[in-house]
Design an enzyme around this catalytic site. Structure first.
Site, PDB file in Angstrom:
ATOM      1  CB  THR B 178      -0.957  -0.103   1.194  1.00  0.00           C
ATOM      2  OG1 THR B 178      -0.129  -0.095   2.297  1.00  0.00           O
ATOM      3  CG2 THR B 178      -1.746  -1.139   1.019  1.00  0.00           C
ATOM      4  CG  ASP B 179       4.252   1.850   2.656  1.00  0.00           C
ATOM      5  OD1 ASP B 179       3.368   2.109   2.912  1.00  0.00           O
ATOM      6  OD2 ASP B 179       5.107   1.394   3.165  1.00  0.00           O
ATOM      7  CE1 TYR B 180       7.528   0.933  -1.209  1.00  0.00           C
ATOM      8  CE2 TYR B 180       6.224  -1.136  -1.342  1.00  0.00           C
ATOM      9  CZ  TYR B 180       7.164  -0.198  -0.696  1.00  0.00           C
ATOM     10  OH  TYR B 180       8.115  -0.848   0.136  1.00  0.00           O
TER      11      TYR B 180
END
Lengths: 429, 414
Positions: B178-180
């Site tokens: 989910t960070d990217y």
């Protein structure tokens, strides 16, 4: 208070890979009109379906990603349809479409032609592969993009097949980037009067999600591979990192000292629950090894030092067994809430039901209820991805029924009742 | 490139005070920087961004400036090192807030308090500012102080539950997924929407961006089906409801590339007929077991065996090209090194290779969207830690060299 895009009109012709972009723009207040072919968008036929309702109005995916939009049908490939489409497009600021170069040619609506016809239009394209390059004419799917982007290669068990990501992440990543491009283009048009084309390739929109795999290949010449349940950045399994069974489900922990209270936080959680495993872990040979690697710098350095990793791997495995025994004894929610209060990085594996009942999401009034009179029921929708406090999210309409707003929208551009009826009889709408 | 490099960009003139770290925050402000914003990252040597320490780096390298993980996410930003936990350091941080149009952070509430950059402080210093606060679960609610990385959020938000095989544990997707894209680009959209509102009305605002809400929004299908139909979801490996065949199939392993898989998806009967023809088994298109999507879903194991058998006779690129020439969605499961060499991405000049003083010419991911007139592109490398401390103190904060030197000696600037 109104949405940040409350005066922007968007005509959304996109295939399902662009639906979430129109949804995001509608959330920001834009007036978004979904234009479908007369037989309806492909995703209207995709399961799962709302119970006790027939297709094409019952596809949950279509409803989820098209809520907030109005809807018209039009066969833009017919002569009349094309004419009406161009008449309609003149009323809009933004066009979302997913035509391939070949489709543009068939329609006679490539970017240059549209620019000439509509100098102020923001023409936003989302396709599988972009509009040029050797694969521009390739067929796309969500999973095929994940595969070609190197993201799928990282997902799954080492020995098993590469595994796709859930719920069309290619479509979502492409759509989020499309929405970003559109808002950027709106800012430019207002600042300088220049309208322009936005282009998203789903393939490219996913590449950042390779995490460090690209840099690892570029800098070290090493391809990262699938690592199963262990966090993929690790070279070996660090104790307290990754997936564990709880008494009643699963938890995911990151207790190996990258941040938070680390391994000491895990020991504190054991103490809090009066579990004697903490006492064992405070003895040698465990204590000194864990003390050395319970801060973030040491843990990161260790990951870059395979020799040292090998040296400590035996102790790590024994510690991990004790940690596994510990987690298995307690309910997941208790481990999560009590652990997080101790600043331990731990979470539960949540499915749809847990998210639906989430104390956190409900406390923030995240979910939205909308009365969908066309489908004869109240529906519960997820909230927006952001909370813009001065320009809160907007949800104006239920997802459109097929052709629901034909009359309203076509008469607004000057078509008479008889024109509309004739288009309907000829299968144009 | 030389004419391109002078073209204006969408966010030219926008000033961003960037107190983010790790992934979801820095990638959001990186997008703003690549759109032309002047992004100043506040860092410290005392507590550097974990990604500056993380791999990958060249063998044996310990420098805080060599991590490809950090550098890729921070292209074109400026870096100032200030210890915000000191009194004078905090004053300087507040000066940067006053300078900025946007303040951005993805730190936890606790870390934000430690550096004195709460929304109350930031808004008081600059009432017209846009504040992007991106903690894991938002700024209010019983879990607002909880913390984690993308891999942990992937567990909480449903990625792990939804990905993988039915009879295997929910292992997730191998990354801090989910960070990217999901969280940072959602954040970039929100900031640009707030910029528009500010330009129209002069009003700044708080963006309370819960990474949990953002992530669930980006994969809400199963949740929506549960809430409105009590429909339960089982992990299905590589299968989906709307297509069959739909899977990854192992190509001929005898070549120089063992373990090469081909992803194939047939959403329509037309694509299935085309696949049958490519496999030189056109009779399959009329086979009652496989006539419609429903038939193919009902007989998916047999279907997978047939398709898998055909793919296993070919090398992956050959299988892909045969299928694509018949308009069947198909692609190789590429490794990162192959993606870097991908001829399509090369033709579209996706990767950028800006020169970095310490790291040299390394690959940076290109932009996730392109603009025809005011480009979104990478024009420079990530900053060295504190590379721009002096120039920012002098040009932005208006300090004289005596004071800058003094504060450096006191390790307030470092």
């Amino acid at each position: 208070m109104v949405g940040a895009l409350d005066d922007i009109r968007v005509l959304d012709l996109s295939e399902p890979l662009g639906h979430y972009a129109g949804y995001l723009l509608a959330n920001l207040g834009a007036d978004v009109v979904k234009l479908e072919p007369p037989h309806g968008d492909d995703s209207r036929l995709w399961a799962p379906f709302l119970p006790d309702l027939d297709q094409p109005e019952s596809s949950l995916q279509f409803m989820l990603l098209n809520v907030g939009k109005r809807g018209v049908t039009l066969d833009i490939y017919s002569e009349t349809g094309r004419k009406v489409f161009l008449q309609l497009l003149a009323e809009f600021d933004v066009l979302l479409q997913s035509w391939t170069p070949q489709q543009m040619e068939t329609l006679g609506l490539d970017q240059a032609t549209l620019r000439e016809l509509f100098p102020d239009l923001i023409n936003a394209s989302v396709t599988g592969w972009g509009l040029d390059g050797p694969y521009a004419s390739f067929a796309y799917s969500d999973m095929v993009s994940l595969a070609m982007a190197g993201v799928m290669n990282l997902s799954g068990f080492e020995e098993g097949p590469p595994t796709q990501l859930p719920d069309q992440q290619g479509f979502h990543c492409a759509s989020i980037n499309l929405a970003a491009g559109v808002v950027a283009a709106i800012l430019v048009r207002e600042a300088s009067g220049i309208a322009q084309d936005v282009e998203v390739s789903m393939h490219e929109s996913l590449l950042m999600a390779e995490e460090t795999a690209m840099q690892s290949a570029d800098i070290r010449g090493i391809d990262r591979e699938r690592t199963g349940a262990a966090p993929g950045l690790q070279v070996i399994k660090l104790p307290g990192m990754g997936l564990y069974s709880a008494q009643d489900g699963w938890v995911y922990a990151m207790a190996a000292g990258i941040a938070g209270s680390g391994f000491n936080g895990l020991l504190a959680l054991m103490d809090l629950l009066n579990d004697s495993i903490a006492d064992d872990l405070r003895e040698e040979p465990y204590a000194s090894v864990m003390a050395e690697f319970s801060n973030s710098a040491a843990a990161f350095r260790l990951m870059g030092d395979p020799e040292k990793m090998k040296e400590v791997s035996g102790v790590f495995a024994q510690v991990d067994e004790l940690v596994t025994d510990f987690f298995r004894k307690y309910p997941k929610e208790k481990l999560y809430v009590e652990g997080q209060k101790l600043r331990l990085l731990i979470g539960t594996i949540n499915g749809p039901q847990e998210l639906s009942e989430s104390e956190q999401l409900n406390d923030r009034d995240w979910f939205r209820t909308i009365n969908d009179s066309g489908r004869g029921r109240e529906l519960r929708y997820p909230g927006p991805p952001w909370q813009l406090k001065a320009t809160p999210a907007v949800l104006r309409h239920p997802a459109p029924l097929l052709g629901q707003h034909n009359e309203e929208i076509f008469s607004a551009i000057g078509l008479g009742k008889s024109d509309i009826m004739q288009m309907s009889e000829n299968g144009v709408i | 490139m030389s004419t391109q490099s002078i073209r204006s960009r969408p966010l030219d003139g926008l000033k961003v005070c960037d107190a983010t770290w790790y992934g979801a925050g820095p990638i959001a402000t990186r997008a703003l920087a690549n759109l032309g914003a002047d992004v100043i990252r506040i860092e410290t040597e005392k507590r550097p961004d974990g990604l500056r320490i993380a791999q990958p780096k060249p063998d044996g390298e310990e420098s805080l400036n060599q991590s490809g993980y950090y550098n890729n996410f921070n292209a074109e930003k400026r870096s100032i090192t200030i210890d915000l936990t000191t009194e004078r350091g905090h004053e300087l941080g507040i000066e940067l807030v006053k300078w900025a149009d946007v303040f951005a952070t993805n730190m936890t509430a606790r870390a934000i308090r430690q550096i004195g950059m709460t929304w109350e402080n930031v808004q008081e210093a600059n009432p017209g500012i846009i504040g992007l606060y991106e903690p894991m679960q938002g700024m209010t609610g019983p879990h607002s102080e909880f913390q984690g990385f993308g891999a942990l959020l992937s567990a909480i938000c449903g990625v792990n539950y939804l990905a993988g095989n039915e009879n295997e544990p929910p292992i997730g997707v191998g990354t801090n997924y989910t960070d990217y894209v999901i969280n940072p680009i959602h954040a970039a959209v929100a900031v640009m929407a707030a910029v528009r509102h500010k330009r129209r009305t002069g009003e700044g605002q708080l963006i309370d961006m819960s990474q949990l809400e953002s992530s669930v929004s980006g994969m809400a299908g199963a949740l929506f089906a549960w809430d409105n139909g009590q429909i339960t979801y089982e992990r299905l490996g590589n299968r989906v409801a709307y297509a069959a065949p739909h899977g990854a199939y192992l190509a001929n392993e005898t070549g120089d590339r063992p373990d090469h898989w081909v992803a194939i998806a047939c959403m329509t009967d037309f694509q299935w007929a085309a696949l049958s023809a490519v496999m030189e088994q056109p009779e399959l298109a009329d086979d009652a077991r496989f006539n419609t999507l429903r038939d193919r879903k009902n007989n998916e194991n047999e279907l997978d065996e047939i398709v898998g058998g055909w793919v296993s006779r070919f090398k992956a690129p050959d299988a892909m090209n045969k299928l694509q020439s018949a308009s069947v969605p198909a692609g190789m499961v590429q490794k990162a090194s192959e993606v870097l060499q991908d001829p399509h991405l090369a033709a579209r000049e996706f990767y950028a290779y800006p020169e970095h003083t310490e790291a040299g010419k390394r690959a940076y991911d290109g932009p996730g969207f392109r603009l025809s007139e005011t480009p979104h592109e990478i024009r420079g490398p990530a900053p060295l830690l504190g590379e721009h401390t002096w120039e920012i103190c002098s040009d932005v904060l208006g300090m004289d060299s005596g004071e800058i030197g003094q504060l450096m000696a006191e390790q307030i600037l470092y």
